[in-house]
Design an enzyme around this catalytic site. Structure first.
Site, mmCIF file in Angstrom:
data_model
loop_
_atom_site.group_PDB
_atom_site.id
_atom_site.type_symbol
_atom_site.label_atom_id
_atom_site.label_comp_id
_atom_site.label_asym_id
_atom_site.label_seq_id
_atom_site.Cartn_x
_atom_site.Cartn_y
_atom_site.Cartn_z
ATOM 1 N N GLY A 8 63.436 60.042 13.616
ATOM 2 C CA GLY A 8 64.719 59.589 13.088
ATOM 3 C C GLY A 8 65.145 58.278 13.716
ATOM 4 O O GLY A 8 65.151 58.136 14.937
ATOM 5 N N VAL A 76 58.456 63.818 8.796
ATOM 6 C CA VAL A 76 57.960 64.928 9.604
ATOM 7 C C VAL A 76 58.257 66.224 8.861
ATOM 8 O O VAL A 76 59.390 66.465 8.429
ATOM 9 C CB VAL A 76 58.612 64.928 11.002
ATOM 10 N N GLU A 166 88.263 55.574 3.016
ATOM 11 C CA GLU A 166 87.798 54.192 2.880
ATOM 12 C C GLU A 166 87.326 53.903 1.467
ATOM 13 O O GLU A 166 87.618 52.842 0.904
ATOM 14 C CB GLU A 166 86.695 53.927 3.905
#
Length: 420
Positions: A8, A76, A166
């Protein structure tokens, strides 16, 4: 030096990799994308304020700049605990002495019927671009009709956290400023921005005074805010609520929650609330000696942390230091998160900001702080400059039309209609 595999390349994965490189470890960074994405600004990509390249950074360039780090693109699919190897989707296995899991998050639809099928999220670059092209593509479709003003367009944002607020604020601003210039044949009154939140307030982590301020500012911008409202089902053309009512919609943007990747459950590691990996106070996966987890994918059992950038960055650095301690034969430490505050923007010249020391800001000062902090944390000098220029053009220069160049994508409602 031992070999560390980091799975990651988000905030936690990159901070762990850079710190491990400083300590002299051999690092293999694995991610399914060849780039890192600055997720806090993806809503700007979805509303045309930034290009996707402004918020992405080459992982191969990252590896080239950090001695001892090698990047491998791949997904993975599992962990061979006995052999200390991770298994990739192409069949390749990578051996490790230590493993860092920083797989991030994915959308959590909470099992609500139709939510996965008929909504859009903004947690990846591709998702943000789909949202952008769907919104502006729909405007193109409506504008091309013989009588465009006879119909309407409703965007519903599910979730009143920072992402939802937002996005709602930005869409309302675009409706008021960009729509009349870019699509003069459309009536802005026919475009509706709706924010739905099941709690009695927006921006749950903030002080109540800032919550009320944000709510008032959203309403002032023309957002239809529905609090204490829970979604029971999503259809292609409407949303059902738990109180028995319904609302016709053209597009639902899902910002109601996140969870760990479901594939983690197949990796032979403990999974807790929200699909997150359970870790001890030193961020080692429970029951494991050489596997750590950091960032949004991890859940400290005795002290859960918010799924934000700062805990991920600090956690990544901490994990690297603990691996170095183990290599030297020194016991690990307890992770202590240092809260530096949180913020959310509502629109042009308007944001809320609070720190753990009691400082609360709103309006222009908070907004300038929001811009400055995001510029600092974006990876790459070019990206910082380009983002600064783009945000300056969007917010500080004379107001422009914000015409978007992209593909025309149909909403779930239009796709369902064409199939019918």
């Amino acid at each position: 030096m031992p070999h560390v595999v980091v799975v990651g390349a988000g905030f936690a994965g990159l901070s762990a990799s850079s710190e491990l490189a400083k300590e002299g470890f051999r690092v293999t960074l694995v991610d399914r994308h060849p780039y890192n994405t600055f997720q806090p600004l993806l809503y700007q990509v979805a509303t045309g304020g930034l290009n996707a390249g402004d918020v992405t950074y080459s992982l191969r360039y990252f590896a080239a700049r950090h001695h001892g780090v090698r990047f491998r693109r791949g997904s993975v699919t599992g962990i061979d605990h006995a052999e200390q190897r991770v298994v990739c989707d192409d069949g390749v296995t990578i051996g490790y002495d230590y493993l860092v899991l920083a797989t991030g998050i994915t959308t959590n639809h909470f099992g609500i019927p139709g939510a996965a099928e008929f909504t859009m999220s903004m947690y990846t670059r591709a998702e943000a671009l789909r949202v952008r092209d769907t919104i502006f593509g729909s405007m193109e479709i409506i504008a091309g009709k013989s009588h465009p003003n006879t119909g309407g367009f409703t965007v519903l944002i599910a979730g009143g956290g920072a992402t939802g607020v937002e996005m709602a604020g930005q869409l309302a601003e675009l409706k008021q400023e960009a729509l009349p210039k870019t699509y003069p044949e459309l009536n802005p009154a026919q475009v509706h921005v709706v924010l739905v939140e099941m709690a009695p307030f927006v921006l749950a982590p903030f002080d109540d005074s800032l919550r009320k301020y944000a709510l008032e500012e959203l309403i002032k911008r023309g957002v239809d805010v529905k609090l204490n409202t829970a979604i029971s089902e999503v259809h292609a053309d409407k949303v059902d609520f738990k109180d028995g009512s319904s609302m016709p919609v053209d597009l639902v943007i899902w910002a109601a929650g996140v969870s760990g990747n479901p594939i983690l459950r197949e990796w032979g590691i403990p999974i807790g609330r929200g699909g997150r990996i359970e870790v001890n106070s030193d961020l080692r996966v429970m029951g494991e000696e050489r596997i750590f987890a950091a960032g949004d994918a991890s859940l400290t059992v005795d002290n859960p942390l918010p799924q934000l950038a700062q805990p991920a960055i600090q956690g990544g650095h901490f994990v690297a230091r603990q691996i170095a301690r183990l290599h030297r034969g020194v016991p690990t430490e307890k992770f202590e998160y240092h809260n530096k505050g949180t913020m959310a923007t509502i629109g042009r010249g308007d944001a809320v900001l609070q720190t753990p020391f009691g400082l609360k800001l709103k309006g222009v000062l908070a907004w300038l702080g929001w811009i400055g902090l995001h510029i600092v944390y974006i990876l790459g000098g070019r990206n910082r400059v380009q983002t600064l220029l783009s945000l300056t053009s969007r917010y500080l220069l004379p107001r422009r039309s914000n015409a978007i160049v992209g593909d025309v994508m149909e909403t779930p409602k239009l796709r369902a209609g064409s199939r019918g």
